[in-house]
Design a protein around this motif. Structure first.
Motif, PDB file in Angstrom:
ATOM      1  N   PHE A  50       3.439 -11.998   3.438  1.00 34.52           N
ATOM      2  CA  PHE A  50       3.556 -12.315   2.011  1.00 34.52           C
ATOM      3  C   PHE A  50       4.929 -11.941   1.462  1.00 34.52           C
ATOM      4  O   PHE A  50       5.145 -11.928   0.252  1.00 34.52           O
ATOM      5  N   GLY A  51       5.854 -11.612   2.366  1.00 28.81           N
ATOM      6  CA  GLY A  51       7.206 -11.285   1.937  1.00 28.81           C
ATOM      7  C   GLY A  51       7.364  -9.867   1.428  1.00 28.81           C
ATOM      8  O   GLY A  51       8.325  -9.564   0.711  1.00 28.81           O
ATOM      9  N   LYS A  52       6.451  -8.954   1.801  1.00 28.83           N
ATOM     10  CA  LYS A  52       6.512  -7.570   1.342  1.00 28.83           C
ATOM     11  C   LYS A  52       6.618  -6.611   2.536  1.00 28.83           C
ATOM     12  O   LYS A  52       6.410  -6.994   3.689  1.00 28.83           O
ATOM     13  N   LYS A  53       6.930  -5.340   2.226  1.00 23.70           N
ATOM     14  CA  LYS A  53       7.041  -4.308   3.247  1.00 23.70           C
ATOM     15  C   LYS A  53       6.113  -3.146   2.932  1.00 23.70           C
ATOM     16  O   LYS A  53       5.792  -2.894   1.769  1.00 23.70           O
ATOM     17  N   VAL A  54       5.696  -2.437   3.985  1.00 21.78           N
ATOM     18  CA  VAL A  54       4.917  -1.210   3.807  1.00 21.78           C
ATOM     19  C   VAL A  54       5.902  -0.071   3.562  1.00 21.78           C
ATOM     20  O   VAL A  54       6.706   0.262   4.429  1.00 21.78           O
ATOM     21  N   THR A  55       5.853   0.516   2.358  1.00 20.79           N
ATOM     22  CA  THR A  55       6.782   1.581   1.974  1.00 20.79           C
ATOM     23  C   THR A  55       5.997   2.856   1.681  1.00 20.79           C
ATOM     24  O   THR A  55       4.778   2.812   1.456  1.00 20.79           O
ATOM     25  N   PRO A  56       6.694   4.018   1.652  1.00 16.97           N
ATOM     26  CA  PRO A  56       6.003   5.262   1.307  1.00 16.97           C
ATOM     27  C   PRO A  56       5.308   5.196  -0.053  1.00 16.97           C
ATOM     28  O   PRO A  56       4.181   5.667  -0.211  1.00 16.97           O
ATOM     29  N   LYS A  57       5.983   4.595  -1.054  1.00 17.96           N
ATOM     30  CA  LYS A  57       5.392   4.505  -2.392  1.00 17.96           C
ATOM     31  C   LYS A  57       4.133   3.649  -2.383  1.00 17.96           C
ATOM     32  O   LYS A  57       3.119   3.967  -3.040  1.00 17.96           O
ATOM     33  N   MET A  58       4.174   2.560  -1.628  1.00 18.55           N
ATOM     34  CA  MET A  58       3.013   1.686  -1.532  1.00 18.55           C
ATOM     35  C   MET A  58       1.812   2.433  -0.966  1.00 18.55           C
ATOM     36  O   MET A  58       0.693   2.354  -1.472  1.00 18.55           O
ATOM     37  N   VAL A  59       2.036   3.224   0.106  1.00 18.93           N
ATOM     38  CA  VAL A  59       0.936   3.955   0.749  1.00 18.93           C
ATOM     39  C   VAL A  59       0.433   5.065  -0.169  1.00 18.93           C
ATOM     40  O   VAL A  59      -0.770   5.346  -0.232  1.00 18.93           O
ATOM     41  N   GLU A  60       1.348   5.708  -0.925  1.00 20.90           N
ATOM     42  CA  GLU A  60       0.940   6.736  -1.893  1.00 20.90           C
ATOM     43  C   GLU A  60      -0.044   6.156  -2.903  1.00 20.90           C
ATOM     44  O   GLU A  60      -1.088   6.756  -3.214  1.00 20.90           O
ATOM     45  N   LEU A  61       0.292   4.990  -3.460  1.00 20.39           N
ATOM     46  CA  LEU A  61      -0.578   4.339  -4.445  1.00 20.39           C
ATOM     47  C   LEU A  61      -1.902   3.915  -3.818  1.00 20.39           C
ATOM     48  O   LEU A  61      -2.969   4.033  -4.431  1.00 20.39           O
ATOM     49  N   LEU A  62      -1.832   3.425  -2.596  1.00 19.79           N
ATOM     50  CA  LEU A  62      -3.040   2.984  -1.897  1.00 19.79           C
ATOM     51  C   LEU A  62      -4.011   4.148  -1.719  1.00 19.79           C
ATOM     52  O   LEU A  62      -5.220   4.020  -1.975  1.00 19.79           O
ATOM     53  N   LEU A  63      -3.497   5.312  -1.276  1.00 22.42           N
ATOM     54  CA  LEU A  63      -4.352   6.469  -1.021  1.00 22.42           C
ATOM     55  C   LEU A  63      -4.855   7.098  -2.323  1.00 22.42           C
ATOM     56  O   LEU A  63      -5.954   7.656  -2.368  1.00 22.42           O
ATOM     57  N   GLU A  64      -4.054   6.995  -3.382  1.00 21.95           N
ATOM     58  CA  GLU A  64      -4.454   7.578  -4.668  1.00 21.95           C
ATOM     59  C   GLU A  64      -5.486   6.739  -5.403  1.00 21.95           C
ATOM     60  O   GLU A  64      -6.447   7.251  -5.965  1.00 21.95           O
ATOM     61  N   ASN A  65      -5.319   5.402  -5.354  1.00 23.69           N
ATOM     62  CA  ASN A  65      -6.164   4.514  -6.152  1.00 23.69           C
ATOM     63  C   ASN A  65      -7.150   3.687  -5.330  1.00 23.69           C
ATOM     64  O   ASN A  65      -8.006   3.003  -5.907  1.00 23.69           O
ATOM     65  N   GLY A  66      -7.003   3.717  -4.013  1.00 24.38           N
ATOM     66  CA  GLY A  66      -7.891   2.902  -3.183  1.00 24.38           C
ATOM     67  C   GLY A  66      -7.409   1.476  -3.029  1.00 24.38           C
ATOM     68  O   GLY A  66      -7.967   0.704  -2.248  1.00 24.38           O
ATOM     69  N   LYS A  67      -6.411   1.112  -3.794  1.00 23.31           N
ATOM     70  CA  LYS A  67      -5.822  -0.217  -3.680  1.00 23.31           C
ATOM     71  C   LYS A  67      -4.406  -0.175  -4.229  1.00 23.31           C
ATOM     72  O   LYS A  67      -4.033   0.764  -4.935  1.00 23.31           O
TER      73      LYS A  67
END
Length: 747
Positions: free
Chosen positions: A695-712
């Motif tokens: 989808f033209g995106k990258k897995v970044t530390p900030k992305m994973v932080e938000l994922l683990l905090e909010n579930g999505k």
């Protein structure tokens, strides 16, 4: 009657045919007037798999079926690499050809012409066990495949029965590794799969201690505490305006100069150091000396005569090439060297020796006259009969690697690099010694400067070292450049001026990660009496290597490093070898601790070497190995601690809590993973996730932080396959297969 010769490869068979008058090429062999020459291509046979002995071993591994130790070891035609249930048809056809040739009425004698080492010996002996014959079997033992050597070898065949000790060592190694590999790999994989580890745990006699060497260096680097000091560097000028650099030294208490460059004055009494822990003090000394006159109080000139490095054995050749050129591995060096050997350009490469047998003097003289012709230093080449080159007492089976008298006509770039290394190292032996003058100047400040400064005393000195290369000698062959300082002509009593200088900060660095070059050196002697950073072998190390106390053999070490990478225990970064998390876990918690003991492994390898020399019985070795395997299997079955607990490094980047077990999720080079992975938690978000990238995106530390905090985690500007832009939430959830998958919700 004709003689049937069995060579190890088709190319070698061609060399033998050429030396024996040629012949007609048939399907799988070459036939001449007196010789029939056929070939194998490595092992045509392999040991039975466990299921071949007992059907209950079919399907999945079961703990109750181990330890599995056959009463007698059996052989079958080797299977395909991709499908172990399918027989290799090429091997079957060649074995059929060999059997027909062995059974021919006009064949009166069989000659084994495989490589002259453990593995080469059993490659042919396996066939003689599998295809029974009552015909006489002789052995051709050669270090090179030139016409002269083949002809001489065929005139001096040995009965194959005289090779029984070599054969016993080969079969002993083969069956021991089968027992350890089959039993410990199977039991470990089954045992720890029940504890959450979904991976094949490859366990081997040579793999584990090699992994431990890399692990130990990694831990040494991890635990290293950095320190720093300062030193005063002064630019000195003589009356002619020539400048050079010196270092300021001051007296210290005995024992404080351990890491010093100098540490002792010319009188052998005063201990000195160049190290200052206080930068302000160093600055004051620099200020006090700048612009002042100083006197040369001592001048020592020492003439050094340097011998060339020893001839290459395989490990040194691998280290030389991998250290000098990019893109090389030890395994690749061996393959290229083997090709050069089979093309008749160099002698047998799988050797541990760094000198030549004394019987090779005439041959070496002939080779020198051939390969030395046309070199820039041809006039300086002179044949030498010295113990540094020819010493039978330091040769075990095979002499050092040297070129043959056959000059290459056309070489690839990789072949040229290896051949030139072998040739130049050989030529270096017959060039003069390198001669240099090493100069040490001791320079003292004037007394009034010392008194004025209040921080210097009469024992303080400036020390200068330099080197002048008087005779290049052997250095011409390998184009070795000196890194030493060249000094102008300065005499004792001369007055110099301190033009300027600087206070240099020196940070003590941790040791470097192992490379294939340094790892091979440690493997040669199990780390005994060897500095892996040293460039060439000492005589002491040479004898240690020949004792057989080592990890693996010259022929197997490169393959061991390759297997560690495939098993996932180590990884390569630039030229550095490093343990993976799985590799660290194996070293730290795998219950069969003997496998990681370098001394234990060295004794096993030395026992195989002693079997080869007829000093130890194969039956006794196998009895020991069977007992070791049985004990090890029970240790694994009863283990409850594999994996252990995880200590998170202080500098680890924690991005959140694991949704599986609540432990910290940390960033690694390739992923964001749960720190509790050793205890079975497999939660991981990979940085190169192809779904997110689509989808033209990258897995970044900030992305994973938000994922683990909010579930999505939400994204704007996503690009669909049709090129349309849209926004969506990504949810990372566990599926029925036990693995995590992405699910998307449109915003």
């Amino acid at each position: 009657m004709k003689k049937l010769i069995i060579a190890e490869k088709p190319s070698v068979a061609g060399n033998i045919a050429e030396a024996t008058g040629g012949g007609k090429r048939e399907n799988g062999y070459i036939e001449g007037d007196h010789y029939i020459i056929t070939w194998v291509f490595g092992h045509l046979l392999q040991l039975y798999d466990a299921v071949d002995y007992d059907e209950k071993m079919a399907g999945s591994w079961k703990m109750e079926n181990f330890p599995f130790i056959p009463k007698d070891f059996m052989y079958k035609i080797k299977t395909e690499n991709e499908n172990r249930k399918k027989t290799d048809e090429g091997a079957r056809r060649q074995l059929d050809t060999i059997k027909k040739l062995m059974d021919r009425d006009d064949v009166g004698e069989i000659v084994s012409a495989t490589d002259w080492d453990r593995e080469g010996q059993i490659i042919a002996d396996e066939i003689f066990k599998y295809i029974k014959t009552d015909k006489k079997i002789n052995r051709l033992l050669l270090n090179e495949w030139t016409r002269d050597e083949v002809s001489a070898g065929l005139d001096n065949l040995k009965p194959n029965t005289e090779m029984e000790s070599l054969s016993d060592a080969g079969f002993g190694r083969q069956t021991a590794d089968w027992l350890i590999g089959i039993n410990l790999t199977s039991v470990a994989t089954v045992k720890y799969a029940n504890m959450g580890y979904d991976a094949l745990l490859n366990v081997g006699r040579v793999l584990m201690p090699t992994l431990k060497i890399i692990y130990d260096r990694d831990m040494e680097i991890e635990k290293f505490e950095s320190s720093k000091y300062y030193k005063v560097l002064l630019t000195l000028e003589n009356e002619k305006g020539e400048t050079f650099e010196g270092t300021f030294y001051r007296p210290v208490e005995t024992g404080e100069t351990e890491d010093s460059d100098d540490g002792e004055s010319s009188d052998g009494k005063t201990k000195r150091s160049e190290k200052f822990t206080d930068k302000e003090e160093a600055d004051k000394i620099l200020e006090a000396l700048t612009g002042e006159k100083v006197r040369v109080t001592e001048k020592d000139v020492d003439t050094k005569r340097e011998n060339p490095p020893y001839l290459f054995n395989l490990s040194n050749l691998q280290g030389y090439i991998t250290g000098r050129y990019n893109g090389w591995t030890a395994d690749k060096v061996l393959k290229v060297a083997q090709d050069l050997y089979e093309k008749k350009y160099i002698t047998y490469p799988r050797t541990a020796s760094s000198v030549l047998d004394e019987s090779l003097k005439d041959k070496a003289r002939k080779v020198l006259a051939t390969v030395g012709k046309g070199t820039p230093f041809e006039s300086e080449l002179k044949f030498k009969d010295t113990k540094r080159i020819f010493d039978s007492s330091k040769v075990e089976s095979h002499s050092a690697i040297m070129p043959t008298y056959v000059l290459p006509q056309k070489l690839s770039e990789e072949e040229r690099q290896v051949y030139e290394a072998v040739k130049n190292r050989f030529l270096a032996q017959f060039l003069p010694q390198a001669v240099s003058e090493e100069t040490r100047l001791e320079i003292k400040p004037r007394e009034e400067i010392i008194q004025k400064s209040e921080i210097m005393d009469s024992e303080d000195v400036i020390i200068v070292r330099g080197k002048v290369q008087k005779v290049e000698g052997f250095r011409q062959a390998e184009k070795i450049q000196s890194k030493d300082t060249v000094l102008p002509d300065v005499e004792k009593g001369e007055i110099l001026t301190v033009k300027d200088g600087k206070v240099s900060e020196v940070v003590k660095k941790p040791p470097k990660h192992h490379t294939e070059k340094t790892l091979l050196k440690v493997m040669e002697t199990c780390g005994k009496s060897v500095d892996p950073e040293q460039e060439e072998d000492s005589e002491e190390m040479m004898m240690s290597i020949l004792s057989g106390f080592s990890i693996g053999t010259p022929a197997t070490r490169a393959e061991t490093i390759k297997k560690l990478k495939i098993a996932g225990y180590i990884t390569t970064k630039n030229r550095s070898l490093r343990c993976t998390n799985m590799g660290k876990m194996m070293v730290e918690t795998f219950p069969v601790r003997e496998l990681f003991d370098l001394d234990y492994t060295g004794r096993l390898e030395k026992t195989l070497a002693d079997i080869e020399r007829g000093k130890f019985k194969r039956s006794e070795f196998m009895s020991f190995i069977k007992g070791f395997v049985a004990d090890s299997v029970e240790k694994i079955k009863g283990d409850k601690t594999f994996g252990g607990t995880v200590k998170i490094p202080e500098d680890a980047h924690v991005v959140g809590k694991c949704p599986e077990c609540g432990n910290p999720v940390v960033e690694t080079e390739k992923a964001f993973g749960c720190s509790n992975w050793r205890n079975g938690c497999g939660f991981t978000v990979w940085k190169d996730d192809k779904y997110i990238q689509s989808f033209g995106k990258k897995v970044t530390p900030k992305m994973v932080e938000l994922l683990l905090e909010n579930g999505k985690v939400g994204f704007n500007g996503l690009i669909s396959k049709k090129g349309n832009r849209f926004s969506a939430y990504f949810i990372y959830e566990k599926g029925e297969d036990g693995r995590y998958h992405w699910r998307m919700e449109f915003i």
